[in-house]
Write a protein that holds these residues in place. Sequence first.
Motif, PDB file in Angstrom:
ATOM      1  N   THR A   1      54.135 -18.717   2.247  1.00 41.44           N
ATOM      2  CA  THR A   1      52.923 -18.777   1.433  1.00 41.44           C
ATOM      3  C   THR A   1      52.000 -17.650   1.879  1.00 41.44           C
ATOM      4  O   THR A   1      52.248 -17.001   2.901  1.00 41.44           O
ATOM      5  CB  THR A   1      52.187 -20.113   1.629  1.00 41.44           C
ATOM      6  OG1 THR A   1      51.781 -20.204   3.009  1.00 41.44           O
ATOM      7  CG2 THR A   1      53.090 -21.291   1.286  1.00 41.44           C
ATOM      8  N   ASP A   2      50.912 -17.445   1.155  1.00 40.70           N
ATOM      9  CA  ASP A   2      49.942 -16.429   1.560  1.00 40.70           C
ATOM     10  C   ASP A   2      49.396 -16.720   2.951  1.00 40.70           C
ATOM     11  O   ASP A   2      49.106 -15.814   3.721  1.00 40.70           O
ATOM     12  CB  ASP A   2      48.768 -16.374   0.571  1.00 40.70           C
ATOM     13  CG  ASP A   2      49.168 -15.732  -0.748  1.00 40.70           C
ATOM     14  OD1 ASP A   2      48.391 -15.837  -1.707  1.00 40.70           O
ATOM     15  OD2 ASP A   2      50.266 -15.147  -0.809  1.00 40.70           O
ATOM     16  N   ALA A   3      49.235 -17.999   3.267  1.00 43.63           N
ATOM     17  CA  ALA A   3      48.689 -18.384   4.574  1.00 43.63           C
ATOM     18  C   ALA A   3      49.725 -18.266   5.678  1.00 43.63           C
ATOM     19  O   ALA A   3      49.376 -18.036   6.838  1.00 43.63           O
ATOM     20  CB  ALA A   3      48.149 -19.817   4.517  1.00 43.63           C
ATOM     21  N   ASP A   4      50.993 -18.414   5.344  1.00 39.90           N
ATOM     22  CA  ASP A   4      52.027 -18.501   6.370  1.00 39.90           C
ATOM     23  C   ASP A   4      53.296 -17.767   5.947  1.00 39.90           C
ATOM     24  O   ASP A   4      54.062 -18.261   5.116  1.00 39.90           O
ATOM     25  CB  ASP A   4      52.348 -19.973   6.678  1.00 39.90           C
ATOM     26  CG  ASP A   4      53.226 -20.113   7.920  1.00 39.90           C
ATOM     27  OD1 ASP A   4      53.549 -21.267   8.263  1.00 39.90           O
ATOM     28  OD2 ASP A   4      53.581 -19.089   8.547  1.00 39.90           O
ATOM     29  N   TYR A   5      53.498 -16.582   6.524  1.00 36.34           N
ATOM     30  CA  TYR A   5      54.692 -15.775   6.247  1.00 36.34           C
ATOM     31  C   TYR A   5      55.856 -16.143   7.177  1.00 36.34           C
ATOM     32  O   TYR A   5      56.941 -15.575   7.065  1.00 36.34           O
ATOM     33  CB  TYR A   5      54.372 -14.285   6.468  1.00 36.34           C
ATOM     34  CG  TYR A   5      53.933 -13.529   5.256  1.00 36.34           C
ATOM     35  CD1 TYR A   5      54.299 -12.192   5.082  1.00 36.34           C
ATOM     36  CD2 TYR A   5      53.158 -14.115   4.270  1.00 36.34           C
ATOM     37  CE1 TYR A   5      53.892 -11.463   3.969  1.00 36.34           C
ATOM     38  CE2 TYR A   5      52.742 -13.400   3.162  1.00 36.34           C
ATOM     39  CZ  TYR A   5      53.115 -12.074   3.020  1.00 36.34           C
ATOM     40  OH  TYR A   5      52.716 -11.352   1.922  1.00 36.34           O
ATOM     41  N   THR A   6      55.619 -17.078   8.097  1.00 35.84           N
ATOM     42  CA  THR A   6      56.608 -17.324   9.161  1.00 35.84           C
ATOM     43  C   THR A   6      58.013 -17.615   8.640  1.00 35.84           C
ATOM     44  O   THR A   6      58.979 -17.064   9.158  1.00 35.84           O
ATOM     45  CB  THR A   6      56.136 -18.468  10.076  1.00 35.84           C
ATOM     46  OG1 THR A   6      54.810 -18.184  10.514  1.00 35.84           O
ATOM     47  CG2 THR A   6      57.030 -18.603  11.285  1.00 35.84           C
TER      48      THR A   6
ATOM     49  N   GLN B   1      59.609 -14.419   7.769  1.00 35.13           N
ATOM     50  CA  GLN B   1      59.884 -13.564   8.919  1.00 35.13           C
ATOM     51  C   GLN B   1      61.062 -14.080   9.726  1.00 35.13           C
ATOM     52  O   GLN B   1      61.773 -13.302  10.374  1.00 35.13           O
ATOM     53  CB  GLN B   1      58.633 -13.428   9.779  1.00 35.13           C
ATOM     54  CG  GLN B   1      57.593 -12.552   9.086  1.00 35.13           C
ATOM     55  CD  GLN B   1      56.210 -12.703   9.643  1.00 35.13           C
ATOM     56  OE1 GLN B   1      55.912 -13.701  10.284  1.00 35.13           O
ATOM     57  NE2 GLN B   1      55.341 -11.733   9.381  1.00 35.13           N
TER      58      GLN B   1
ATOM     59  N   LEU C   1      63.956 -12.435   8.425  1.00 28.34           N
ATOM     60  CA  LEU C   1      64.024 -10.979   8.596  1.00 28.34           C
ATOM     61  C   LEU C   1      65.045 -10.551   9.639  1.00 28.34           C
ATOM     62  O   LEU C   1      65.747  -9.560   9.449  1.00 28.34           O
ATOM     63  CB  LEU C   1      62.651 -10.424   8.979  1.00 28.34           C
ATOM     64  CG  LEU C   1      61.742 -10.007   7.829  1.00 28.34           C
ATOM     65  CD1 LEU C   1      60.395  -9.576   8.367  1.00 28.34           C
ATOM     66  CD2 LEU C   1      62.375  -8.894   7.014  1.00 28.34           C
ATOM     67  N   HIS C   2      65.126 -11.287  10.747  1.00 25.31           N
ATOM     68  CA  HIS C   2      66.060 -10.866  11.790  1.00 25.31           C
ATOM     69  C   HIS C   2      67.504 -10.905  11.270  1.00 25.31           C
ATOM     70  O   HIS C   2      68.234  -9.918  11.402  1.00 25.31           O
ATOM     71  CB  HIS C   2      65.901 -11.735  13.043  1.00 25.31           C
ATOM     72  CG  HIS C   2      66.892 -11.415  14.120  1.00 25.31           C
ATOM     73  ND1 HIS C   2      66.911 -10.203  14.777  1.00 25.31           N
ATOM     74  CD2 HIS C   2      67.925 -12.123  14.636  1.00 25.31           C
ATOM     75  CE1 HIS C   2      67.897 -10.187  15.658  1.00 25.31           C
ATOM     76  NE2 HIS C   2      68.544 -11.331  15.587  1.00 25.31           N
TER      77      HIS C   2
ATOM     78  N   HIS D   1      68.002  -8.017   8.997  1.00 25.56           N
ATOM     79  CA  HIS D   1      68.198  -6.760   9.729  1.00 25.56           C
ATOM     80  C   HIS D   1      69.629  -6.657  10.225  1.00 25.56           C
ATOM     81  O   HIS D   1      70.238  -5.575  10.174  1.00 25.56           O
ATOM     82  CB  HIS D   1      67.243  -6.674  10.932  1.00 25.56           C
ATOM     83  CG  HIS D   1      65.813  -6.533  10.544  1.00 25.56           C
ATOM     84  ND1 HIS D   1      64.779  -6.946  11.357  1.00 25.56           N
ATOM     85  CD2 HIS D   1      65.224  -6.044   9.426  1.00 25.56           C
ATOM     86  CE1 HIS D   1      63.619  -6.702  10.766  1.00 25.56           C
ATOM     87  NE2 HIS D   1      63.856  -6.159   9.593  1.00 25.56           N
TER      88      HIS D   1
ATOM     89  N   LEU E   1      57.454  -8.552   0.481  1.00 29.37           N
ATOM     90  CA  LEU E   1      56.772  -7.779   1.522  1.00 29.37           C
ATOM     91  C   LEU E   1      56.141  -6.503   0.990  1.00 29.37           C
ATOM     92  O   LEU E   1      55.530  -5.759   1.759  1.00 29.37           O
ATOM     93  CB  LEU E   1      57.770  -7.421   2.633  1.00 29.37           C
ATOM     94  CG  LEU E   1      58.260  -8.569   3.509  1.00 29.37           C
ATOM     95  CD1 LEU E   1      59.441  -8.116   4.372  1.00 29.37           C
ATOM     96  CD2 LEU E   1      57.145  -9.102   4.408  1.00 29.37           C
ATOM     97  N   SER E   2      56.294  -6.231  -0.303  1.00 28.12           N
ATOM     98  CA  SER E   2      55.813  -4.957  -0.886  1.00 28.12           C
ATOM     99  C   SER E   2      56.321  -3.795  -0.044  1.00 28.12           C
ATOM    100  O   SER E   2      55.551  -2.923   0.369  1.00 28.12           O
ATOM    101  CB  SER E   2      54.279  -4.928  -0.950  1.00 28.12           C
ATOM    102  OG  SER E   2      53.801  -5.986  -1.728  1.00 28.12           O
ATOM    103  N   SER E   3      57.606  -3.797   0.209  1.00 24.98           N
ATOM    104  CA  SER E   3      58.186  -2.904   1.199  1.00 24.98           C
ATOM    105  C   SER E   3      59.388  -2.151   0.637  1.00 24.98           C
ATOM    106  O   SER E   3      60.007  -2.590  -0.324  1.00 24.98           O
ATOM    107  CB  SER E   3      58.623  -3.751   2.402  1.00 24.98           C
ATOM    108  OG  SER E   3      59.483  -3.040   3.252  1.00 24.98           O
ATOM    109  N   SER E   4      59.696  -1.028   1.260  1.00 18.95           N
ATOM    110  CA  SER E   4      60.924  -0.303   0.917  1.00 18.95           C
ATOM    111  C   SER E   4      61.944  -0.409   2.044  1.00 18.95           C
ATOM    112  O   SER E   4      62.879   0.396   2.123  1.00 18.95           O
ATOM    113  CB  SER E   4      60.596   1.169   0.647  1.00 18.95           C
ATOM    114  OG  SER E   4      60.057   1.755   1.832  1.00 18.95           O
ATOM    115  N   GLU E   5      61.795  -1.429   2.897  1.00 24.30           N
ATOM    116  CA  GLU E   5      62.612  -1.515   4.116  1.00 24.30           C
ATOM    117  C   GLU E   5      64.107  -1.540   3.845  1.00 24.30           C
ATOM    118  O   GLU E   5      64.902  -1.040   4.623  1.00 24.30           O
ATOM    119  CB  GLU E   5      62.215  -2.751   4.930  1.00 24.30           C
ATOM    120  CG  GLU E   5      63.026  -2.925   6.201  1.00 24.30           C
ATOM    121  CD  GLU E   5      62.401  -3.876   7.197  1.00 24.30           C
ATOM    122  OE1 GLU E   5      61.359  -4.494   6.871  1.00 24.30           O
ATOM    123  OE2 GLU E   5      62.952  -3.994   8.302  1.00 24.30           O
TER     124      GLU E   5
END
Lengths: 92, 338
Positions: free
Chosen positions: A16-21, A24, A27-28, A31, A74-78
């Motif tokens: 959520t906007d309050a909690d990205y956990t 994330q 994410l590992h 990756h 994430l608005s990302s290009s990762e």
Amino acid sequence: MNWLVEHLEYMVRLATDADYTPMQRALHPAHILVTLQGADGSWPARINLMTGEALATERTITPVRLFRLLQQRLSSSEFSVAITHAESLGKG
Amino acid sequence: MQNSDLLQHMQAKSQEKPLSRRDFVQVLTTAVTAGPGLIAAGLAGLSLTRSQRAEAAEAVVAAIGKLPRRPFNTRLKHMQITPMCICQDWNPELVGPGLALGINFVHKAGYYNQLPPELARLPRESYFTDITVDTTSPGHNPDDFDSAYNQVVQSLQNNGLKYYDIYRAHFGWHDPASFHKGTSYKVFQRLKREGKVRHFGVSQHPYTPYPNMIPIEVDADILEAMQVWFSYNTPQPIQDAFAGASKNGIGMTAMKVFTNGHQPMSQNPQLMAQLNATGKVGKACIQYVLGTNRPDGKPIFQTCVSALGNLQVFEENISGATLGHKLAMDVTPEPARA
């Protein structure tokens, strides 16, 4: 691989906007999936989750779906390089 | 009403509808009395509006104060940085509080499609950035000069950063032979001539075991910054390899601090108590990493990265970064240049 990607997508959607956990936490493994991409742009359809060892000869591009979701949230290009790598070989 | 009862009452109330101004101020005031490092914990479980979260973050920042800055080791001593970096994958609501704490390094800045407004309004020279250039991961061609070059150029066109302070080969080289081919370094040299990057570094993942890879990279004498997996319970030979790189003057950043360290740390309550971090595994992990020294007594790592997703995790990690840096031997800042 399908099961793993669906599970990680679920975690991403819990954020959520309050909690990205939850996102994330995904994410590992995301990756790690980038590092498991083959020279052909795809991934093993079945892998050992502890070692990353391929358990099947079939290939898949399912992780691209997860990468696109993460980039959007994430608005990302990762993950663009990994996505492009899969697409440039005609598999995206 | 006892503080715990108040919190429980407000948690239930906030789930039904946003807390009134009066109720929010009451619970925030109570949380603030817990002191630095414990404010966000006092708001745990509350459903807050965006503006309430922002106000709570201001209280957290005010209690912690500015983070210390130290030279990014001797090769990058002109870069005075904080013990924790902002990362592109942070919850965007934490970027402003991070900057307010004085954090002045943005990791993975190359992945921004657009800079956060809090960063965009700052003078470019007031903070440092790195770009993680992705050609060196397995399955990709580490000798693809154009792909690496274009990734940097395209990202600068997208985010308007003008330049990156550190070009990081990401995920590092798969083996010594790939490293010695030197394509990433040639890309860096061209980008440096064009003013788009300033220093050469790596985010090295452990494909080849670290003790076999890190010394080779150090001996080449081209790396100025290195980011590696280091956490509580990292084996000593690996720690020794990192200490060698750090002794060489390379700016050292620790990653996977929580991912790889939280499980063994949570099983060591004595160490957590020693670190004054009982019940706060994230704080203990960060504190441990930043407080780990080389044989000469100086810290191996000058900074670390951690994915921070909410205000509680933010406060806990920042507390660990502040204390961990105090545990390590103080590095006397270079005198200001005339």
